[in-house]
Design an enzyme around this catalytic site. Structure first.
Site, PDB file in Angstrom:
ATOM      1  NE  ARG A 103      -3.068   2.782   2.580  1.00  0.00           N
ATOM      2  CZ  ARG A 103      -3.105   3.507   3.632  1.00  0.00           C
ATOM      3  NH1 ARG A 103      -2.929   3.126   4.943  1.00  0.00           N
ATOM      4  NH2 ARG A 103      -3.781   4.724   3.476  1.00  0.00           N
ATOM      5  CG  HIS A 148      -1.391   8.958   3.554  1.00  0.00           C
ATOM      6  ND1 HIS A 148      -1.391   7.521   3.660  1.00  0.00           N
ATOM      7  CD2 HIS A 148      -1.073   9.467   4.680  1.00  0.00           C
ATOM      8  CE1 HIS A 148      -0.970   7.356   4.914  1.00  0.00           C
ATOM      9  NE2 HIS A 148      -1.045   8.196   5.369  1.00  0.00           N
ATOM     10  CD  GLU A 193      -4.873   7.750   9.862  1.00  0.00           C
ATOM     11  OE1 GLU A 193      -4.810   8.793  10.305  1.00  0.00           O
ATOM     12  OE2 GLU A 193      -4.566   6.562  10.243  1.00  0.00           O
ATOM     13  CG  ASN A 333      -5.216   3.353   8.641  1.00  0.00           C
ATOM     14  OD1 ASN A 333      -5.151   2.506   7.990  1.00  0.00           O
ATOM     15  ND2 ASN A 333      -4.849   4.764   8.063  1.00  0.00           N
ATOM     16  CE1 TYR A 335      -0.082   2.601  13.576  1.00  0.00           C
ATOM     17  CE2 TYR A 335      -1.818   3.808  12.835  1.00  0.00           C
ATOM     18  CZ  TYR A 335      -0.468   3.177  12.740  1.00  0.00           C
ATOM     19  OH  TYR A 335      -0.098   3.380  11.341  1.00  0.00           O
ATOM     20  CD  GLU A 404      -1.621   3.994   8.235  1.00  0.00           C
ATOM     21  OE1 GLU A 404      -1.413   4.221   9.383  1.00  0.00           O
ATOM     22  OE2 GLU A 404      -1.801   4.657   7.396  1.00  0.00           O
TER      23      GLU A 404
END
Length: 510
Positions: A103, A148, A193, A333, A335, A404
């Site tokens: 990606r 992005h 995002e 994504n 985290y 991600e």
């Protein structure tokens, strides 16, 4: 070969056959057959060549050149990992890992130097064509992100994502890129995002372009961005999918928000609505539109504050239908996780108006939670599991691709902390798969070290270390690269695996 929509039924069958007993979870856990593995990057963070071959200025070029020490180490992405010139080495790294897909993002201002389709920069267009061909030569599928975060500065001068005309500007750019690469790229991501684009760039000053009109800028951006995404989706769906049979989706950032106590369940629900469901709901819910609580809270706060209308622009009924369903997959994504509580005496610490005041509760991460180099990155794998479960239940079990997931430290090749993070999060993902979540792929952020936005090069996310002192930007695999290669090769999560070698070889499957 990557999974496509037509092949998803067979994938579901393999998921049901891939149940792993609790006693085996600390030994070897198999991924379903057909599961995709990849890595991710973004153009401004790794590409360099900021003005090479006709590329024009974007908002990150502009910001870092105008005030370099806004960035933690006073750095910029002018050269970064120099992937513009080192792309063949990047593909070699993909081959070494044996990944299924890569990606990456395309730089709008490298393709369209005026920001508009009146002029295509042939050198920039050829670069991406060569890069894509190099991947395909080794059976690595390119997964292309159209946007992005590196908006052309010329468009920002016209208001950027706060200008409603940007929906057409983005659609025009998307059509140009589809024409250039649609015959070879089967997986497209429109925007990365949206919450970060809007909140951090327009409602705050923590990302370019730092408009920082709190409580207004992020909401103007929100509606315009969702319409831009939908236009790009429909162009592909109607004009290019019939010829090329590809897929197109959006990548949403979603951390998980857990109630601090049972008394805070409502507060956590509101946080999840504001922080990520606001972007998912218009696309993935049966009703479309922004979530009800999101609209109602912003409208009520706006009225209290003396505004004549809600600071959140409403979708028309036609726009609700236009946006609804415009994503073939749920790009995710993720985290970390936060705890949530509501304390009316503390809520006043937020500016009025602002996104945080509209949300109306407090987020935090306990100090004792293990963490990486990034302040926000606490290791909370159970939150990943809960998030995936919530997506399954709230949105009728969409096909999810993890676009991600990664861990930061301060460098070094012996990165056991990153390995532990990846294993814990991959195991949590397998728990969700075991319970029926339709998760089709997983991508590590990041293939290599990159310019980590406002933190510059002080935080390292790469499976490969980049030597920024070397003119060649030499890439060296970390220990985590060997472990990820083993996971990809065996299609299994092996808790006892030891890389045991310092030589990275190319997987002959590619």
């Amino acid at each position: 070969m990557l999974l496509n929509l037509a092949g998803f039924i067979s994938f579901l069958i393999t998921v049901s056959e891939c149940k792993t007993s609790q006693s085996d979870r600390h030994n070897v856990r198999k991924f379903p057959e057909g599961f995709m593995f990849g890595t991710s990057t973004a153009a401004y963070q790794v590409e360099g060549g900021w003005d090479a071959d006709g590329k024009t200025e974007n908002i990150w070029d502009h910001m870092t050149h105008a005030d370099p020490c806004l960035i933690a180490d006073c750095s910029n992405g002018d050269v970064a990992g120099d992937s513009y010139h080192q792309y063949k080495r990047d593909v070699e790294m993909m081959r070494e890992l044996g990944i299924d897909f890569y990606r990456f993002s395309i730089s709008w201002s490298r393709i369209l130097p005026t920001s508009f389709p009146d002029k295509i920069n042939e050198a920039g267009a050829q670069h991406y064509s060569d890069f894509i061909d190099e991947m395909l030569k080794y059976n690595i599928e390119p997964m292309v992100t159209l946007y992005h975060w590196d908006l052309p500065q010329r468009l920002q001068d016209l208001g950027g994502w706060a200008n409603p005309h940007i929906a057409d500007w983005f659609a025009d750019y998307a059509r140009v890129v589809y024409r250039l690469y649609g015959d070879r790229v089967k997986y497209w991501i429109t925007i990365n995002e949206p919450k970060a684009v809007c909140y951090q760039g327009y409602g705050s000053d923590t990302k370019a372009p730092r408009v920082n009109v709190k409580g207004v800028g992020e909401y103007l951006c929100a509606k315009n961005l969702m319409l831009a995404h939908a236009k790009a989706y429909h162009i592909y769906d109607q004009e290019f999918r019939p010829k090329y049979n590809g897929s197109i989706f959006i990548s949403l950032s979603a951390q998980y928000f857990e109630p601090e106590t049972d008394k805070e369940i409502e507060a956590a629900d509101i946080s999840n609505e504001f922080e990520w469901s606001a972007w998912a709901h218009p696309i993935f819910s049966e009703t479309g539109d922004f979530p009800k609580v999101f609209k109602e809270r912003i409208a009520a706060k706006s009225a209290e504050q003396g505004f004549f209308r809600s600071r959140l622009p409403e979708f028309t009924p036609e726009e609700v239908e236009f946006v609804k369903g415009t994503s073939d997959f749920f790009g995710l994504n993720h985290y970390s996780t936060y705890l949530v509580y509501k304390n009316d005496s503390e809520v006043g610490r937020y500016e009025i108006p602002s996104f945080n005041d509209d949300r109306g509760n407090i987020h935090y991460q306990p100090d004792h939670w293990e963490h990486g180099a990034s302040d926000f990155l606490k290791v909370v794998p159970w939150g990943f599991y809960k998030l995936l479960t919530k997506i399954r239940k709230d949105y009728n079990n969409p096909v999810v691709i993890i676009t991600e997931n990664g861990y930061s430290n301060h460098g070094g090749l012996d990165d056991d902390d990153r390995i532990a993070y990846q294993r814990k999060y991959q195991s949590a993902m397998l728990d969700a798969i075991d319970e029926g979540s339709n998760i089709a792929g997983y991508s590590v952020w990041s293939l290599m070290d990159n310019f980590e936005w406002m933190q510059g090069y002080t935080e390292r996310f790469g499976l490969y270390e980049v030597d920024y002192e070397s003119p060649e930007r030499t890439r060296t695999p970390r220990k985590s690269a060997f472990v990820y290669k083993h996971t990809v090769r065996t299609r299994a999560l092996d808790w006892h695996y030891d890389p045991g070698t310092t030589v990275m070889t190319i997987d002959e499957r590619h």
